[in-house]
Scaffold this motif. Structure first.
Motif, PDB file in Angstrom:
ATOM      1  N   PRO A 286       0.792  -1.234   0.000  1.00 35.08           N
ATOM      2  CA  PRO A 286       0.000   0.000   0.000  1.00 35.08           C
ATOM      3  C   PRO A 286       0.820   1.277   0.000  1.00 35.08           C
ATOM      4  O   PRO A 286       0.314   2.333  -0.384  1.00 35.08           O
ATOM      5  CB  PRO A 286      -0.843  -0.118   1.274  1.00 35.08           C
ATOM      6  CG  PRO A 286      -0.079  -1.058   2.154  1.00 35.08           C
ATOM      7  CD  PRO A 286       0.560  -2.042   1.211  1.00 35.08           C
ATOM      8  N   GLY A 287       2.090   1.195   0.401  1.00 34.51           N
ATOM      9  CA  GLY A 287       2.937   2.383   0.322  1.00 34.51           C
ATOM     10  C   GLY A 287       3.117   2.859  -1.103  1.00 34.51           C
ATOM     11  O   GLY A 287       3.330   4.060  -1.344  1.00 34.51           O
ATOM     12  N   VAL A 288       3.037   1.938  -2.055  1.00 34.93           N
ATOM     13  CA  VAL A 288       3.158   2.314  -3.465  1.00 34.93           C
ATOM     14  C   VAL A 288       1.953   3.139  -3.893  1.00 34.93           C
ATOM     15  O   VAL A 288       2.088   4.170  -4.564  1.00 34.93           O
ATOM     16  CB  VAL A 288       3.314   1.064  -4.340  1.00 34.93           C
ATOM     17  CG1 VAL A 288       3.249   1.417  -5.812  1.00 34.93           C
ATOM     18  CG2 VAL A 288       4.625   0.354  -4.015  1.00 34.93           C
ATOM     19  N   GLU A 289       0.767   2.684  -3.527  1.00 37.50           N
ATOM     20  CA  GLU A 289      -0.426   3.444  -3.892  1.00 37.50           C
ATOM     21  C   GLU A 289      -0.427   4.819  -3.215  1.00 37.50           C
ATOM     22  O   GLU A 289      -0.826   5.822  -3.818  1.00 37.50           O
ATOM     23  CB  GLU A 289      -1.680   2.663  -3.519  1.00 37.50           C
ATOM     24  CG  GLU A 289      -2.036   1.554  -4.496  1.00 37.50           C
ATOM     25  CD  GLU A 289      -1.071   0.384  -4.474  1.00 37.50           C
ATOM     26  OE1 GLU A 289      -0.680  -0.101  -5.552  1.00 37.50           O
ATOM     27  OE2 GLU A 289      -0.701  -0.057  -3.359  1.00 37.50           O
ATOM     28  N   PHE A 290       0.028   4.861  -1.970  1.00 40.11           N
ATOM     29  CA  PHE A 290       0.149   6.142  -1.271  1.00 40.11           C
ATOM     30  C   PHE A 290       1.090   7.076  -2.027  1.00 40.11           C
ATOM     31  O   PHE A 290       0.812   8.276  -2.187  1.00 40.11           O
ATOM     32  CB  PHE A 290       0.656   5.897   0.151  1.00 40.11           C
ATOM     33  CG  PHE A 290       0.898   7.148   0.950  1.00 40.11           C
ATOM     34  CD1 PHE A 290      -0.124   7.734   1.676  1.00 40.11           C
ATOM     35  CD2 PHE A 290       2.160   7.745   0.978  1.00 40.11           C
ATOM     36  CE1 PHE A 290       0.101   8.894   2.415  1.00 40.11           C
ATOM     37  CE2 PHE A 290       2.387   8.895   1.718  1.00 40.11           C
ATOM     38  CZ  PHE A 290       1.363   9.472   2.435  1.00 40.11           C
ATOM     39  N   SER A 291       2.222   6.523  -2.493  1.00 37.98           N
ATOM     40  CA  SER A 291       3.272   7.349  -3.091  1.00 37.98           C
ATOM     41  C   SER A 291       3.063   7.635  -4.573  1.00 37.98           C
ATOM     42  O   SER A 291       3.761   8.486  -5.133  1.00 37.98           O
ATOM     43  CB  SER A 291       4.635   6.670  -2.904  1.00 37.98           C
ATOM     44  OG  SER A 291       4.928   6.489  -1.533  1.00 37.98           O
ATOM     45  N   THR A 292       2.147   6.918  -5.211  1.00 40.74           N
ATOM     46  CA  THR A 292       1.872   7.162  -6.627  1.00 40.74           C
ATOM     47  C   THR A 292       0.465   7.709  -6.852  1.00 40.74           C
ATOM     48  O   THR A 292       0.067   7.944  -7.989  1.00 40.74           O
ATOM     49  CB  THR A 292       2.028   5.876  -7.458  1.00 40.74           C
ATOM     50  OG1 THR A 292       1.136   4.879  -6.962  1.00 40.74           O
ATOM     51  CG2 THR A 292       3.460   5.352  -7.393  1.00 40.74           C
ATOM     52  N   ARG A 293      -0.263   7.896  -5.774  1.00 45.87           N
ATOM     53  CA  ARG A 293      -1.644   8.391  -5.848  1.00 45.87           C
ATOM     54  C   ARG A 293      -2.464   7.518  -6.793  1.00 45.87           C
ATOM     55  O   ARG A 293      -3.127   7.973  -7.716  1.00 45.87           O
ATOM     56  CB  ARG A 293      -1.669   9.860  -6.270  1.00 45.87           C
ATOM     57  CG  ARG A 293      -3.003  10.536  -6.034  1.00 45.87           C
ATOM     58  CD  ARG A 293      -2.935  12.032  -6.208  1.00 45.87           C
ATOM     59  NE  ARG A 293      -2.474  12.698  -4.986  1.00 45.87           N
ATOM     60  CZ  ARG A 293      -2.199  13.998  -4.897  1.00 45.87           C
ATOM     61  NH1 ARG A 293      -2.282  14.755  -5.963  1.00 45.87           N
ATOM     62  NH2 ARG A 293      -1.817  14.523  -3.753  1.00 45.87           N
ATOM     63  N   SER A 294      -2.383   6.201  -6.538  1.00 43.38           N
ATOM     64  CA  SER A 294      -3.093   5.206  -7.342  1.00 43.38           C
ATOM     65  C   SER A 294      -4.170   4.532  -6.490  1.00 43.38           C
ATOM     66  O   SER A 294      -4.154   4.621  -5.267  1.00 43.38           O
ATOM     67  CB  SER A 294      -2.105   4.140  -7.833  1.00 43.38           C
ATOM     68  OG  SER A 294      -1.065   4.713  -8.593  1.00 43.38           O
ATOM     69  N   PRO A 295      -5.110   3.836  -7.118  1.00 49.77           N
ATOM     70  CA  PRO A 295      -6.115   3.100  -6.343  1.00 49.77           C
ATOM     71  C   PRO A 295      -5.457   2.012  -5.497  1.00 49.77           C
ATOM     72  O   PRO A 295      -4.521   1.350  -5.948  1.00 49.77           O
ATOM     73  CB  PRO A 295      -7.016   2.483  -7.416  1.00 49.77           C
ATOM     74  CG  PRO A 295      -6.755   3.269  -8.658  1.00 49.77           C
ATOM     75  CD  PRO A 295      -5.333   3.719  -8.569  1.00 49.77           C
ATOM     76  N   TYR A 296      -5.960   1.826  -4.283  1.00 54.07           N
ATOM     77  CA  TYR A 296      -5.435   0.776  -3.405  1.00 54.07           C
ATOM     78  C   TYR A 296      -5.996  -0.585  -3.805  1.00 54.07           C
ATOM     79  O   TYR A 296      -7.119  -0.684  -4.297  1.00 54.07           O
ATOM     80  CB  TYR A 296      -5.805   1.071  -1.954  1.00 54.07           C
ATOM     81  CG  TYR A 296      -5.014   2.179  -1.328  1.00 54.07           C
ATOM     82  CD1 TYR A 296      -3.804   1.923  -0.688  1.00 54.07           C
ATOM     83  CD2 TYR A 296      -5.474   3.491  -1.381  1.00 54.07           C
ATOM     84  CE1 TYR A 296      -3.069   2.946  -0.111  1.00 54.07           C
ATOM     85  CE2 TYR A 296      -4.738   4.522  -0.806  1.00 54.07           C
ATOM     86  CZ  TYR A 296      -3.537   4.252  -0.177  1.00 54.07           C
ATOM     87  OH  TYR A 296      -2.810   5.275   0.381  1.00 54.07           O
TER      88      TYR A 296
END
Length: 377
Positions: free
Chosen positions: A268-278
């Motif tokens: 989930p850190g990736v979605e946080f850092s790329t502003r993508s859907p979780y």
């Protein structure tokens, strides 16, 4: 030398035979857990540590990281926050910086990052190569990673280097590069992502994974991060230990995961850092899929090494309960690495423990961003 750890207000064992314990204690003998039970029944030991009512949990198992790198890509984070889409192209910048760094510089960076992990309660970490993309540089990063963890992953198939033909690069990865790197790796991984112009399609990914398996390596897959694709079902078909990201899943993908032995590692850190859907963790859990949490700590899409932060994101954004998220970050991470000696507090397992400056594990999600977890030994 034995050590009694007592005064544990709440002990999360992740052991189905014991469950969580209140007013607990445990005895450590060398590197192993020797006894677990109520504090009132604790045996004598050579030394004693009183954690004064704090909670103790298994040490976090971070089963997906990219710690062997040099350089910085904070400007890309700022650009994404302004609306730029991630497609994997920035990896080439890290490759250039990593190739230019000396062994001593990379070794120092790894040591600093490992200390950062332990200060947040992580006791086991997997480290991938993938920022070398030449035979010598992939070998070098794996050799250095192996100095700090036994969980090393050959990720020569991270991206196709700029100006390189896909077929010829796959031939290099599965030939000379694999021959050089396999002795220093436990796993092989591939970025299977048809939605990215820099990654590998299903056919190329299959070629890489089958070559790695023939060389004696376990299989891992980056799959379905940027869009739907064959990564998840390929991982399940080939018996990979884990398929990681799992952001864009079809019903067939979920069914495949539920019917196989491959775990779904969510980052989930990736979605946080790329502003993508979780990813939809609740959907996976309700289908009977084994869900794991890891950081994907890397310079481009998640520059966080905090497993407690991943737990908080999973609870807040992905529909997991605090207990489910903690299991996914401990016993789940062990499943992703196919380890039975970590992630669970039980006699005979490694004494990899984290103590929380809190009375209960609920504070991991309740107090996001607060450094309440640290490794105990």
């Amino acid at each position: 030398m034995t050590t009694l750890v007592t005064g544990i207000g709440e002990l999360t064992t992740q052991d189905p035979e014991r469950g969580p314990l209140q007013d607990a204690a445990l005895v450590v003998d060398g590197d192993l857990i020797a006894w677990v039970g109520p504090a009132a029944s604790a045996p004598a030991a050579d030394e004693r540590i009183d954690v004064e009512g704090r909670a103790v949990v298994p040490g976090f198992v971070d089963s997906h990281s990219h710690l062997a790198f040099a350089g910085d890509r904070a400007d890309e984070f700022a650009a994404r926050m302004a609306g730029e889409r991630y497609d994997g192209g920035g990896i080439a910048r890290t490759v250039d910086a990593t190739r230019a760094a000396s062994d001593d510089a990379l070794r120092a960076l790894l040591a600093r990052r490992m200390a950062e992990l332990r200060a947040q309660g992580t006791t086991t970490v997997e480290i991938k190569s993938g920022y070398g993309l030449t035979v010598d540089d992939e070998l070098r990063t794996l050799r250095l990673a192996a100095e700090v963890t036994p969980e090393t992953t050959f990720l020569g198939a991270h991206v196709v280097p700029p100006g390189t033909d896909v077929d010829s690069y796959v031939a290099l990865v599965t030939g000379e590069m694999l021959d050089a790197c396999a002795p220093h790796a436990r796993w092989i991984d591939v970025f299977c992502e048809p939605a990215s112009p820099h990654a590998f399609d299903g056919e190329a990914a299959r070629t890489v994974l089958e070559a790695g398996r023939a060389a004696g390596l376990g299989l891992r897959v980056h799959g379905n991060q940027l869009g739907p694709g064959p990564g998840v079902r390929l991982a399940v078909e080939l018996g990979a230990a884990s398929v990681d990201h799992c952001t864009h899943l079809t019903g067939d993908d979920v069914d495949a995961l539920a019917g196989g032995d491959t775990v779904a590692t969510l980052l989930p850190g990736v979605e946080f850092s790329t502003r993508s859907p979780y990813p939809d963790a609740r959907r996976l859990l309700d289908a009977g899929v084994t869900v794991v949490l890891a950081t994907d700590c890397n310079p481009g899409t998640c520059s966080s090494s905090s497993m407690p932060f991943m737990i908080a994101l999973a609870v807040r954004e992905m529909g997991m309960t605090p207990a489910e998220a903690l299991w996914a970050a401990t016993a789940g991470g062990a499943r992703a690495l196919r380890r039975t000696d970590i992630g669970v507090v039980a006699p005979g397992n490694r004494a990899d423990l984290a103590v929380l400056d809190a009375p209960t594990h609920l504070h991991l999600a309740y107090r996001p961003g607060v450094p309440i977890a640290r490794s105990l030994f």
